[in-house]
Design a protein around this motif. Sequence first.
Motif, PDB file in Angstrom:
ATOM      1  N   ARG A   1       0.826  -1.205   0.000  1.00 52.34           N
ATOM      2  CA  ARG A   1       0.000   0.000   0.000  1.00 52.34           C
ATOM      3  C   ARG A   1       0.856   1.249   0.000  1.00 52.34           C
ATOM      4  NH1 ARG A   1      -5.211  -0.011   0.020  1.00 52.34           N
ATOM      5  NH2 ARG A   1      -6.279  -1.935   0.576  1.00 52.34           N
ATOM      6  N   LEU A   2       0.786   1.974  -1.090  1.00 51.27           N
ATOM      7  CA  LEU A   2       1.451   3.264  -1.175  1.00 51.27           C
ATOM      8  C   LEU A   2       0.378   4.294  -1.447  1.00 51.27           C
ATOM      9  CD1 LEU A   2       4.498   2.494  -3.532  1.00 51.27           C
ATOM     10  CD2 LEU A   2       4.517   2.626  -1.050  1.00 51.27           C
ATOM     11  N   SER A   3       0.620   5.524  -1.019  1.00 47.35           N
ATOM     12  CA  SER A   3      -0.313   6.586  -1.380  1.00 47.35           C
ATOM     13  C   SER A   3      -0.162   6.849  -2.876  1.00 47.35           C
ATOM     14  CB  SER A   3      -0.006   7.862  -0.589  1.00 47.35           C
ATOM     15  OG  SER A   3       1.196   8.426  -1.087  1.00 47.35           O
ATOM     16  N   VAL A   4      -1.134   7.523  -3.445  1.00 47.08           N
ATOM     17  CA  VAL A   4      -1.064   7.850  -4.869  1.00 47.08           C
ATOM     18  C   VAL A   4       0.245   8.577  -5.170  1.00 47.08           C
ATOM     19  CG1 VAL A   4      -2.108   9.284  -6.684  1.00 47.08           C
ATOM     20  CG2 VAL A   4      -3.557   7.890  -5.204  1.00 47.08           C
ATOM     21  N   GLU A   5       0.591   9.522  -4.295  1.00 47.23           N
ATOM     22  CA  GLU A   5       1.800  10.307  -4.518  1.00 47.23           C
ATOM     23  C   GLU A   5       3.067   9.454  -4.431  1.00 47.23           C
ATOM     24  OE1 GLU A   5       3.259  12.707  -6.107  1.00 47.23           O
ATOM     25  OE2 GLU A   5       1.140  13.104  -6.410  1.00 47.23           O
ATOM     26  N   GLU A   6       3.072   8.539  -3.448  1.00 49.76           N
ATOM     27  CA  GLU A   6       4.237   7.658  -3.279  1.00 49.76           C
ATOM     28  C   GLU A   6       4.398   6.741  -4.489  1.00 49.76           C
ATOM     29  OE1 GLU A   6       4.544   6.941   1.589  1.00 49.76           O
ATOM     30  OE2 GLU A   6       3.069   5.839   0.400  1.00 49.76           O
ATOM     31  N   ARG A   7       3.269   6.219  -4.936  1.00 46.92           N
ATOM     32  CA  ARG A   7       3.302   5.297  -6.067  1.00 46.92           C
ATOM     33  C   ARG A   7       3.807   6.019  -7.317  1.00 46.92           C
ATOM     34  NH1 ARG A   7       3.729   0.241  -6.026  1.00 46.92           N
ATOM     35  NH2 ARG A   7       1.729  -0.311  -5.096  1.00 46.92           N
ATOM     36  N   ARG A   8       3.253   7.194  -7.514  1.00 46.25           N
ATOM     37  CA  ARG A   8       3.637   7.987  -8.669  1.00 46.25           C
ATOM     38  C   ARG A   8       5.139   8.275  -8.658  1.00 46.25           C
ATOM     39  NH1 ARG A   8       1.782  11.855 -12.349  1.00 46.25           N
ATOM     40  NH2 ARG A   8       3.266  13.553 -12.216  1.00 46.25           N
ATOM     41  N   SER A   9       5.613   8.615  -7.479  1.00 48.21           N
ATOM     42  CA  SER A   9       7.019   8.967  -7.375  1.00 48.21           C
ATOM     43  C   SER A   9       7.894   7.713  -7.544  1.00 48.21           C
ATOM     44  CB  SER A   9       7.216   9.721  -6.056  1.00 48.21           C
ATOM     45  OG  SER A   9       8.311   9.256  -5.367  1.00 48.21           O
ATOM     46  N   GLN A  10       7.385   6.566  -7.086  1.00 48.80           N
ATOM     47  CA  GLN A  10       8.120   5.302  -7.305  1.00 48.80           C
ATOM     48  C   GLN A  10       8.247   5.012  -8.807  1.00 48.80           C
ATOM     49  OE1 GLN A  10       5.799   1.854  -6.827  1.00 48.80           O
ATOM     50  NE2 GLN A  10       7.530   0.402  -6.631  1.00 48.80           N
ATOM     51  N   LEU A  11       7.144   5.239  -9.526  1.00 47.16           N
ATOM     52  CA  LEU A  11       7.152   4.973 -10.982  1.00 47.16           C
ATOM     53  C   LEU A  11       8.069   5.963 -11.705  1.00 47.16           C
ATOM     54  CD1 LEU A  11       3.365   4.162 -11.568  1.00 47.16           C
ATOM     55  CD2 LEU A  11       5.263   2.561 -11.241  1.00 47.16           C
ATOM     56  N   LEU A  12       8.052   7.208 -11.263  1.00 46.78           N
ATOM     57  CA  LEU A  12       8.907   8.212 -11.920  1.00 46.78           C
ATOM     58  C   LEU A  12      10.385   7.920 -11.654  1.00 46.78           C
ATOM     59  CD1 LEU A  12       6.933  11.535 -11.463  1.00 46.78           C
ATOM     60  CD2 LEU A  12       7.269  10.182 -13.543  1.00 46.78           C
ATOM     61  N   ASP A  13      10.686   7.452 -10.426  1.00 43.97           N
ATOM     62  CA  ASP A  13      12.068   7.072 -10.126  1.00 43.97           C
ATOM     63  C   ASP A  13      12.522   5.949 -11.057  1.00 43.97           C
ATOM     64  OD1 ASP A  13      12.467   8.898  -8.187  1.00 43.97           O
ATOM     65  OD2 ASP A  13      12.286   7.521  -6.492  1.00 43.97           O
ATOM     66  N   ALA A  14      11.628   4.976 -11.243  1.00 45.68           N
ATOM     67  CA  ALA A  14      11.953   3.859 -12.136  1.00 45.68           C
ATOM     68  C   ALA A  14      12.183   4.376 -13.558  1.00 45.68           C
ATOM     69  CB  ALA A  14      10.830   2.818 -12.111  1.00 45.68           C
ATOM     70  N   ALA A  15      11.325   5.299 -13.986  1.00 46.60           N
ATOM     71  CA  ALA A  15      11.457   5.849 -15.343  1.00 46.60           C
ATOM     72  C   ALA A  15      12.770   6.612 -15.482  1.00 46.60           C
ATOM     73  CB  ALA A  15      10.271   6.764 -15.657  1.00 46.60           C
ATOM     74  N   LEU A  16      13.098   7.449 -14.479  1.00 51.59           N
ATOM     75  CA  LEU A  16      14.353   8.215 -14.537  1.00 51.59           C
ATOM     76  C   LEU A  16      15.551   7.273 -14.605  1.00 51.59           C
ATOM     77  CD1 LEU A  16      13.747  11.203 -12.054  1.00 51.59           C
ATOM     78  CD2 LEU A  16      14.209  11.344 -14.511  1.00 51.59           C
ATOM     79  N   GLY A  17      15.453   6.167 -13.872  1.00 53.71           N
ATOM     80  CA  GLY A  17      16.528   5.175 -13.913  1.00 53.71           C
ATOM     81  C   GLY A  17      16.699   4.620 -15.320  1.00 53.71           C
ATOM     82  N   LEU A  18      15.583   4.381 -15.996  1.00 50.76           N
ATOM     83  CA  LEU A  18      15.646   3.844 -17.362  1.00 50.76           C
ATOM     84  C   LEU A  18      16.170   4.888 -18.343  1.00 50.76           C
ATOM     85  CD1 LEU A  18      12.267   1.883 -17.365  1.00 50.76           C
ATOM     86  CD2 LEU A  18      14.570   0.906 -17.334  1.00 50.76           C
ATOM     87  N   PHE A  19      15.735   6.152 -18.162  1.00 44.56           N
ATOM     88  CA  PHE A  19      16.196   7.230 -19.054  1.00 44.56           C
ATOM     89  C   PHE A  19      17.716   7.411 -18.954  1.00 44.56           C
ATOM     90  CE2 PHE A  19      11.805   9.332 -18.556  1.00 44.56           C
ATOM     91  CZ  PHE A  19      11.342   8.675 -19.682  1.00 44.56           C
ATOM     92  N   ALA A  20      18.285   6.965 -17.829  1.00 41.36           N
ATOM     93  CA  ALA A  20      19.732   7.113 -17.653  1.00 41.36           C
ATOM     94  C   ALA A  20      20.496   6.204 -18.614  1.00 41.36           C
ATOM     95  CB  ALA A  20      20.128   6.817 -16.211  1.00 41.36           C
TER      96      ALA A  20
END
Lengths: 217, 217
Positions: free
Chosen positions: B12-31
């Motif tokens: 269970r993550l809040s909407v904001e936490e989940r969103r930020s988890q997904l963005l972190d994953a995306a930034l990692g891939l963009f690297a």
Amino acid sequence: MTSSAPTPAYRRLSVEERRSQLLDAALGLFAHRAPEDVSLDDVAEAAGVSRPLVYRYFPGGKQQLYEAALRSAADELRHCFDEPREGPLLSRLGRALDRYLAFVDQHDAGFSALLQGGSVVGTSRTTAIVDGVRRAAAEHILRHLDATDPGPRLRMTVRVWITAVEAASLIWLDEGKQPPLDELRDWLVDQFAAVLTATAARDPQTAALVHALAGDV
Amino acid sequence: MTSSAPTPAYRRLSVEERRSQLLDAALGLFAHRAPEDVSLDDVAEAAGVSRPLVYRYFPGGKQQLYEAALRSAADELRHCFDEPREGPLLSRLGRALDRYLAFVDQHDAGFSALLQGGSVVGTSRTTAIVDGVRRAAAEHILRHLDATDPGPRLRMTVRVWITAVEAASLIWLDEGKQPPLDELRDWLVDQFAAVLTATAARDPQTAALVHALAGDV
């Protein structure tokens, strides 16, 4: 200069002349509109030629036209840096900047559209064209500096100054072409001397160049 | 904002936490990959969540993901310039640069991909996000300089230096992260002092600031 009567649509032009006529028309349009808003039909209209003719020259459509226009602008920009290796270095730099800034002034919004990223027709290929101009400019300057084997600090200084020229040009357009061009040119030359001198404090190779430059004015 | 809980099946993550988890994953891939080569499926895999979940957060697909990642990176970059107005100005600038360069170092190829134009997912909207960071950085610096009503020459100098920092960061990545970060930071601080001093020679407002700065070290 052309010797025949001005009936552009029917006058016989060589393939190269026709192509360059169409690219001039496209560059004119890019000066007032974002590249993605310029269609091949617009180019036909601006050049006073038939639509099929434009499509024959740019079968790849908008993207091909944009890349060709970018390449043609890139060639023109490269020529700005053709400067005889004679006379004081900062005066040579000033003359090269005069040509570069005249190009910026002439193409204004088209310059931003062509050289700035963030267009939907931008790709890694168009980025490479723009980077090629930057690299060519850096090589010219290093050659003028007589730097045969430029170290990383000197190269970084010259490359960063070139992006500064580009940024200053875009800001200049954004600010309604203020200050006057000769003031902008002088400022850019001053900035070049300043950043080179700052690097010289930490880099012996650059220090030697700055020393030679000082005797050169 | 949605009121329904997005993923009972996962932690269970809040909407904001989940969103930020997904963005972190995306930034990692963009690297490691160009933005256009990163799919929502890749993000799901990297974050260890289901594909439908990622699609629920980014129904606009790749473009929306890219813009959200860019915004998140932009927010992080903005924070780099949060610096108390205490102590010598060039030391403050050095600390802000340390944070900025740490971000560049951490995201490396992702930084280039995110901030450089020429990507097929770049649009005028993404350009505006990047420009927003530049503008915010310029405002921070002018505030630190105590320039309440900065004239065009001073503003041009600061804005151009900011693009120089960006260009130097991209070159630094391109050159395999050479020179070491603290050397790059010191060089950029030197460059700032040098360009400001060069502008001061023609601009009384900048001259007054440089004078104040000199007593400040």
